[in-house]
Design a protein around this motif. Structure first.
Motif, mmCIF file in Angstrom:
data_model
loop_
_atom_site.group_PDB
_atom_site.id
_atom_site.type_symbol
_atom_site.label_atom_id
_atom_site.label_comp_id
_atom_site.label_asym_id
_atom_site.label_seq_id
_atom_site.Cartn_x
_atom_site.Cartn_y
_atom_site.Cartn_z
ATOM 1 N N GLU A 185 0.821 -1.202 0.000
ATOM 2 C CA GLU A 185 0.000 0.000 0.000
ATOM 3 C C GLU A 185 0.866 1.268 0.000
ATOM 4 O O GLU A 185 0.598 2.208 -0.749
ATOM 5 C CB GLU A 185 -0.917 -0.036 1.237
ATOM 6 N N LEU A 186 1.919 1.236 0.818
ATOM 7 C CA LEU A 186 2.800 2.414 0.889
ATOM 8 C C LEU A 186 3.485 2.661 -0.462
ATOM 9 O O LEU A 186 3.567 3.799 -0.934
ATOM 10 C CB LEU A 186 3.853 2.207 1.995
ATOM 11 N N GLN A 187 3.931 1.593 -1.088
ATOM 12 C CA GLN A 187 4.581 1.748 -2.403
ATOM 13 C C GLN A 187 3.604 2.308 -3.432
ATOM 14 O O GLN A 187 3.950 3.135 -4.262
ATOM 15 C CB GLN A 187 5.116 0.395 -2.892
ATOM 16 N N LYS A 188 2.357 1.829 -3.342
ATOM 17 C CA LYS A 188 1.334 2.300 -4.280
ATOM 18 C C LYS A 188 1.101 3.807 -4.066
ATOM 19 O O LYS A 188 1.014 4.577 -5.033
ATOM 20 C CB LYS A 188 0.034 1.516 -4.041
ATOM 21 N N MET A 189 1.029 4.184 -2.806
ATOM 22 C CA MET A 189 0.801 5.609 -2.504
ATOM 23 C C MET A 189 1.929 6.476 -3.049
ATOM 24 O O MET A 189 1.700 7.536 -3.619
ATOM 25 C CB MET A 189 0.693 5.823 -0.989
ATOM 26 N N VAL A 190 3.164 5.993 -2.857
ATOM 27 C CA VAL A 190 4.315 6.760 -3.349
ATOM 28 C C VAL A 190 4.262 6.852 -4.872
ATOM 29 O O VAL A 190 4.514 7.914 -5.450
ATOM 30 C CB VAL A 190 5.644 6.118 -2.867
ATOM 31 N N SER A 191 3.888 5.763 -5.519
ATOM 32 C CA SER A 191 3.852 5.793 -6.992
ATOM 33 C C SER A 191 2.715 6.682 -7.498
ATOM 34 O O SER A 191 2.796 7.226 -8.601
ATOM 35 C CB SER A 191 3.729 4.381 -7.554
#
Lengths: 468, 583
Positions: B536-542
Motif C-alpha cells: 500500500e505504501l509503495q502504491k501511494m508513493v507511486s
C-alpha cells in the motif's frame, strides 16, 4: 643583511595572524553545517527519533566549541543581540539574522521566534480524530517551514494556511493569535535604522578563535574531525613525500631549463633554437593529467610495457634490504616526477632565454667580448649571473607548492601528498586540517619571498639591503 | 644535447635497475594465497565505532563478528556468534525480548571465551554518551538492557522497549568488541546498561565515562590490536594512502564449526585492501594481475573494454548483479509549481529511461519502480509499472493542471496567487556526480519539448544539504544505497521526518494515511500483514510521485580467475573475499 632578515621575520607574525584570522573566518562562514557533516547520516543513524538526534547534535556542537562566540569581539549593529550565536540550529540562526536585517527590532523578532516554538510545542502533543489527522500533519509541516521562511508574502501565506487548518482542527481555540500578533508587532514596529548604527560586543577569551590559536601556540594543532587523528601526524606523514617531489622536480627543472635557455639564447634564430622552442611548447601544452594517464596506460600495463609500478611510493616487502627499499622508492618516483617536472622546462627555459638575450645586449658584455674573453667565459661567467634575476622570482613561487603539491598527480598515482590531503580535508569539511594547511602554506609563501630577496642580493651586487 | 642524453640515460638505467630489484609486497606472484582488493580510498579510521565510509566498513566487516550473519547467496539470517536464531518473545507491555546463546566454540583472537558479558560490554560501549558513535547508538536506541542468564554465562536476553519490525535484524547485528582492548581500565564494568540507555543525560558530567569515551574517540585510528575482535582475520598493517593488510588467524574458532561452511569460511592467508584513487590505474593493475578483485568499475570501461574482451574473459570473472540502491529525482511537493500531482505526473512521462540506461549506463541498470528492494519479493510491489516516456501525455497533463504557453515563449505558464508563473524548474546535482549530470541533460531536453524549462545546478554537497533541509529546492537528482533486507522507512516517508533538523523526508510526502501505514508497519511482526502495508505504501508513493525513480544500478565486479569459489552477492562489496579459494 642580518638585520633586514630579522625585520622581515618579525613582519611574519602580524601577517600570519591576519592569515589565521582570514582562514578561520572563511571556515566559519563556508556553506553547510560541520556538525551535520560529522554526524552519522547513515541508514542506521536514521532509526533515532528527532529528540535523541538533536541531543547528539548539541553534544557534538559543544565538543567542537561551536556553542562559543567565534571571536573576541563582534561588530554588528545595535539591532543585533550579542547572544545570537547561542542558537544551535544554523537554519534558525540565519533566519533570525534575516529578520533582524529586515526589521531591526530584536525583542520583537525574538518574541516571534518564541511564539513559533510555543506553537510547535503545543501542536506536538495534540491528539485528533482520524478524520483530522491530515490537517494536523499539514499544521506540523507549515510550522516547520516558519523556521526558515522570511519573505513577508510567504510568511503571511503560511500564517493564513495555518489559520485555515486550525479553524478545522480547533475552531473555538485561537492558536494563531499570539503568533500573528507577534509577527505584526515585528513588522509594524520595524526599526530598520538600528541596522545602520554599529555596535561592539566584547565576548572575552572564551571564544572559538582564541581556543584554537592558543592551542596552536602550545603546539596542539588539533584533531581532524574526519579521521580523528592529530592534524600534525596527518600532515607530517604527507609532508615528506610532497617535499621530496617538489624539491627534486624543482632541481631537475632548473638543471635542465637554465642550460637549455642559455643554449637557445646563444643560438638565437638558428634551427636548434626553433626546434627547442617548438618542442618545449608542445611539452608545455600537454596537460599533466593526460600525460600521467598515458604513462600509466602504456608504461605500467602488462598489455604494453610493464616497466613501472602503477601507483604509490613504495611496495617493498617488510624484509627488503635498505638498498632494495631505496630502489623500490626510486622506481615508484620516476613517472610522477616526470609529470611534476616536464611542464616547467618550457616556462623556465623561456624565461632564461629572454633574460639572457637582454643581458647579452648590455655594454659590459660587449666589453667582455672586446677584452677577448672566450665565449664560455662571456656566457657563463658574465651573462648568466645577471640573467638569473627573473628566475629567482620564480623560486619564491615554488615554496608554496612545496605544501600544495599537485592534487591531480597525487590522485592519478595515489601518492601520499599534501595536495590530496588538502582536497580530502576540503571535501569532508575537516576544518582543523584546512586551517593548518593554509597556515603552513602562508609561512612557506613568506619564506619563499624572503629567500628570493636574499638571492637577489647574492646574485646582483647592485642590490643591497644595508642602509647607507 | 649531452645533458638530455645524460638525463634520459640515467632515467632508463634507474628504471631498469629498479625493475629488477627487490621483492614487492603486493601480490604479483600469482601463487600467493593473498587477495588484493581495490579500494578507491583509505578507511578514514580503523576504529570500529567511529568509521563512516564504505571503505572502512569492508575492512571492519572482516575484523569483527556479530551474533547473526546473512547467507551471502540467499540473504537468510544465519547464526554466527550465536548458537541459533534468537528465541523471540513479545511481552504484555509490548516490549520484546531476544534470547541468544553464544556458541561454546566462540573465543576472542587471544583464545579467551566469548560470554554474555561481552555482549553486555559491547552494548554499553555503544551507549556511552561520550563516544562519538551517534549512528551506532541510534540504531540500538530501542535496546535498553541485557540480562545475563545466572546459570549459563553464554546465554542472555536482549531487551527491546517496543515491538519493532526489524528489531531481530538489529539485535542480531550486535557486534562484539573485546573489553580488554576497548576498555583496558574496566571503567564500563561499574555502569548499568539500563541507566546508560534510559537516562543518558544523568552522565553528562561523568568524568570516568568521559575518560572512556575520549579513549575510544582518539584511539585505533591507524592501527588495531590483533585481539580487538574474534574474527578469522586480524589487523596486520595500515600504510596510510596505500593499503590495509589483514592476516588470517590460524586458530580462529570458526574452523571448529562443521557443516556451516556457507557462512563460516576464511581461506586466503591475507586480505589486502589496496587503495588506488585512480580508477583507470586500478583497471590497469587488475588486468596485470596486481589486483585480484575490483568493484565499482566505471560502466563505460566495463562494457567497452572488459566484458567482451576474450583475453580478459580468460583472466577474469566478471559479474553484473543488480544493486539494491536506486537513483531518483526528488521533487519538492510543497513548492507552488510542483504541488499539483498532475505536474509531477507530467514530469514522470519526460524520463526516457530506456535511452538513459543505454546511453549513460551502457545497459548496466534496471528501471527502478520502488524504494523496496526487488529481492524482498514478499514486500516488493511488482505491479508498479515504470511511467511511459510520452511528451504528448506530459503536455496533456500540464494543460489539465492549468499550465499553457500563453505568451508563445515555449515555456508553459499559469497564474498562481495572482501572478503569472512560468514553469521553470531548477534541478540540483551534487558536484562530481557525472552520471546524474548526464541524466539531467536528457531530462532537460525532454522537458523542453513539453514546455518546461529545466536549469541544471551543480552544487557543493554542503550547500545541497542546506537546501534540502530548508526545502528550498525544486528538483534534486540523488541516490540511496541499499541492501537486500528490510529497512525502517520512517525517516524517508513519515511526515515527522519533514523538518529542518535533518529529517529524511525531503520531498514533503505524506498524509495521515501514509503515516498510519508506516506506524503500523513498524510494530507489526506478522510478515504477511507487513507485506500488505508495504504494498500500500509503495502504491501511494507511486501515485503521489514525491520522487521519480530512475534506475537500480548493476554492480560492475571483476575477480581474477586464479581464485575459485567466486560468486556475486547482494552483500557489499558484491563478493566474499574471505571465501576465495586459490586454484
Amino acid at each position: 643583511m642580518l638585520k633586514y632578515i630579522l625585520k622581515r621575520i618579525l613582519f611574519f607574525i602580524p601577517t600570519l595572524l591576519v592569515v589565521s584570522l582570514l582562514t578561520f573566518a572563511l571556515g566559519v562562514n563556508s556553506p553547510g553545517d560541520p556538525v551535520e557533516v560529522l554526524m552519522d547520516n547513515s541508514e542506521s543513524a536514521k532509526f533515532a527519533d528527532q529528540t535523541s538526534r538533536r541531543a547528539d547534535y548539541m553534544k557534538m556542537r559543544k565538543k567542537l566549541n561551536l556553542d562559543l562566540p567565534v571571536f573576541y569581539f563582534g561588530v554588528s549593529s545595535i539591532a543585533e543581540p550579542d547572544t545570537l550565536y547561542k542558537i544551535p540550529e544554523k537554519l534558525h540562526r540565519e533566519n533570525l539574522e534575516r529578520f533582524i536585517s529586515m526589521y531591526g527590532n530584536w525583542p520583537q523578532v525574538s518574541l516571534y521566534y518564541t511564539q513559533v516554538k510555543a506553537l510547535e510545542s503545543a501542536v506536538s502533543g495534540m491528539v485528533v480524530t482520524d478524520s483530522l489527522k491530515d490537517q494536523l500533519i499539514k499544521v506540523r509541516l507549515l510550522i516547520s517551514e516558519l523556521y526558515y521562511k522570511y519573505d513577508p508574502s510567504v510568511v503571511k501565506s503560511k500564517h493564513e494556511q495555518l489559520s485555515d487548518c486550525f479553524h478545522v482542527l480547533h475552531p473555538e481555540h485561537n492558536y494563531m493569535k499570539e503568533l500573528t500578533t507577534s509577527y505584526a508587532a515585528m513588522v509594524d514596529g520595524a526599526t530598520v535604522w538600528k541596522n545602520y548604527f554599529p555596535s561592539f560586543h566584547w565576548y572575552g577569551f572564551n571564544n572559538q578563535y582564541h581556543i584554537w590559536i592558543v592551542n596552536l601556540f602550545k603546539g596542539d594543532f588539533g584533531i581532524s574531525y574526519y579521521k580523528k587523528q592529530p592534524v600534525i601526524d596527518m600532515i607530517s606523514g604527507r609532508m615528506l613525500p610532497t617535499l621530496l617531489f617538489s624539491v627534486l622536480s624543482v632541481l631537475i627543472a632548473f638543471l635542465v631549463s637554465i642550460p637549455l635557455g642559455v643554449h637557445s639564447a646563444v643560438n638565437k634564430g638558428t634551427a636548434k633554437d626553433k626546434f627547442y622552442t617548438i618542442a618545449l611548447f608542445v611539452f608545455y601544452s600537454l596537460p599533466s593529467f593526460w600525460v600521467a594517464t598515458l604513462l600509466i596506460n602504456y608504461l605500467t600495463n602488462a598489455e604494453y610495457l610493464d616497466w613501472f609500478p602503477v601507483k604509490g611510493l613504495e611496495d617493498a616487502a617488510d624484509d627488503a634490504s635498505f638498498g632494495d627499499r631505496m630502489l623500490n622508492y626510486l622506481h615508484h618516483m620516476i613517472l610522477p616526477l616526470f609529470c611534476y617536472t616536464y611542464a616547467s622546462f618550457a616556462f623556465i627555459s623561456r624565461q632564461m632565454r629572454g633574460s639572457m638575450l637582454q643581458t647579452l645586449g648590455q655594454d659590459y658584455i660587449r666589453t667582455a667580448w672586446a677584452k677577448g674573453l672566450a665565449p664560455k667565459q662571456v656566457y657563463w661567467k658574465h651573462a648568466v649571473r645577471n640573467s638569473l634575476l627573473p628566475i629567482i622570482t620564480l623560486v619564491a613561487s615554488i615554496f608554496p607548492s612545496l605544501i600544495a603539491g599537485s592534487v591531480v598527480i597525487e590522485y592519478l598515482f595515489t601518492l601520499p601528498g599534501m595536495g590530496r590531503l588538502a582536497y580530502e580535508a576540503e571535501v569532508s569539511k575537516d576544518y582543523p586540517v584546512i586551517y593548518i594547511i593554509m597556515l603552513f602554506s602562508a609561512v612557506l609563501t613568506l619564506v619563499g619571498y624572503l629567500v628570493a630577496d636574499i638571492l637577489y642580493a647574492v646574485v646582483d651586487p647592485r642590490i643591497s639591503y644595508n642602509k647607507k | 644535447m649531452k645533458l638530455q642524453q645524460v638525463l634520459f640515460g640515467s632515467v632508463l638505467t634507474l628504471s631498469f635497475a629498479a625493475c629488477g630489484g627487490g621483492s614487492t609486497e603486493v601480490a604479483k606472484d600469482k601463487g600467493k594465497n593473498e587477495v588484493v582488493m581495490h579500494q578507491l580510498g583509505d578507511p578514514e579510521t580503523l576504529n570500529p565505532l567511529l568509521y563512516k565510509t564504505i571503505e572502512a566498513s569492508y575492512v571492519m566487516g572482516q575484523l569483527f563478528e556479530s551474533l547473526l550473519t546473512y547467507d551471502p547467496k540467499t540473504y537468510a539470517e544465519k547464526p554466527y556468534l550465536a548458537k541459533a536464531l534468537p528465541e523471540v518473545k513479545v511481552n504484555a507491555d509490548s516490549s520484546m525480548d531476544f534470547v541468544f546463546e553464544i556458541r561454546n566454540e566462540a573465543t576472542w583472537t587471544d583464545g579467551s571465551p566469548i560470554t554474555a558479558n561481552d555482549a553486555l560490554f559491547s552494548l554499553k560501549l555503544i551507549k556511552n554518551p561520550f563516544v562519538d558513535c551517534a549512528g551506532h547508538r541510534a540504531a540500538y536506541e530501542l535496546f535498553d538492557d541485557i540480562i545475563v542468564d545466572p546459570s549459563n554465562n553464554r546465554k542472555f536476553t536482549l531487551h527491546c522497549t517496543q515491538v519493532y519490525h526489524i528489531a531481530e535484524l538489529t539485535a542480531g547485528g550486535l557486534t562484539f568488541y573485546n573489553s580488554k582492548v576497548f576498555d583496558p581500565k574496566g571503567i564500563l564494568a561499574s555502569y548499568s546498561l539500563k541507566e546508560l540507555s534510559q537516562h543518558p543525560e544523568k552522565f553528562d558530567k561523568d568524568a570516568k565515562l568521559k575518560e572512556q569515551g575520549d579513549f575510544i574517540n582518539t584511539s585505533f585510528t591507524t592501527s588495531l590490536p590483533a585481539d580487538a575482535g574474534s574474527s578469522a582475520y586480524s589487523f596486520e598493517k595500515f600504510v596510510p594512502t596505500q593499503r590495509v593488510v589483514l592476516k588470517r588467524n590460524a586458530n580462529w574458532w570458526g574452523y571448529k564449526i562443521k557443516g556451516e561452511e556457507d557462512v563460516f569460511y576464511a581461506y586466503p592467508d591475507k586480505l589486502i585492501f589496496e587503495t588506488n584513487t585512480n580508477v583507470d590505474g586500478a583497471i590497469v593493475a587488475l588486468k596485470g594481475g596486481e589486483l585480484d578483485a575490483m568493484e565499482r568499475i566505471p560502466n563505460r570501461s566495463f562494457v567497452q573494454d572488459m566484458l567482451n574482451n576474450p583475453e580478459l574473459q580468460q583472466k577474469l570473472y566478471m559479474f553484473t548483479p543488480v544493486e539494491y540502491g536506486y537513483e531518483y529525482i526528488c521533487i519538492n511537493t510543497k513548492n507552488a509549481k510542483l504541488q499539483d500531482v498532475k505536474v509531477r505526473r507530467a514530469l514522470s512521462h519526460l524520463i526516457d529511461i530506456d535511452k538513459i540506461i543505454d546511453a549513460t549506463s551502457y545497459g548496466l541498470a534496471e528501471k527502478a519502480t520502488s524504494f523496496v528492494p526487488k529481492d524482498l519479493k514478499e514486500f516488493y510491489n511488482s505491479s508498479l509499472k515504470y511511467p511511459e516516456y510520452n511528451i504528448e501525455t506530459a503536455k496533456a497533463l500540464l494543460l489539465e493542471a492549468g499550465w499553457k504557453d500563453s505568451n508563445g515563449d515555449g515555456v508553459v505558464d499559469k497564474i498562481i496567487n495572482g501572478e503569472k508563473v512560468e514553469l521553470t524548474l531548477n534541478i540540483g546535482n551534487r558536484e562530481g556526480r557525472e552520471w546524474r549530470g548526464k541524466v539531467a541533460l536528457y531530462f532537460q531536453a525532454a522537458a523542453k519539448k513539453a514546455g518546461i524549462a529545466i536549469n541544471i545546478q551543480t552544487k557543493e554537497w554542503g550547500k545541497l544539504i542546506e537546501e534540502m533541509y530548508k526545502h528550498e529546492f525544486e528538483l534534486l537528482i540523488i541516490g540511496v544505497s541499499g541492501a537486500p533486507f528490510e529497512h525502517d522507512y520512517k525517516d524517508q516517508w513519515h511526515t515527522s521526518a519533514y523538518n529542518s533538523n535533518g529529517g529524511g523526508n525531503v520531498s514533503g510526502f505524506g498524509n495521515a494515511k501514509s503515516d498510519a501505514l508506516i506506524d503500523q508497519l513498524r510494530v507489526t511482526m506478522d510478515k504477511k500483514q507487513r507485506a500488505v502495508y508495504y504494498m500500500e505504501l509503495q502504491k501511494m508513493v507511486s501515485e503521489e510521485l514525491p520522487v521519480l525513480f530512475l534506475i537500480n544500478e548493476k554492480a560492475r565486479i571483476a575477480v581474477n580467475k586464479r581464485w575459485n569459489n567466486v560468486y556475486p552477492t547482494g552483500l557489499k562489496p558484491g563478493f566474499m573475499i574471505a571465501g576465495f579459494k586459490l586454484n
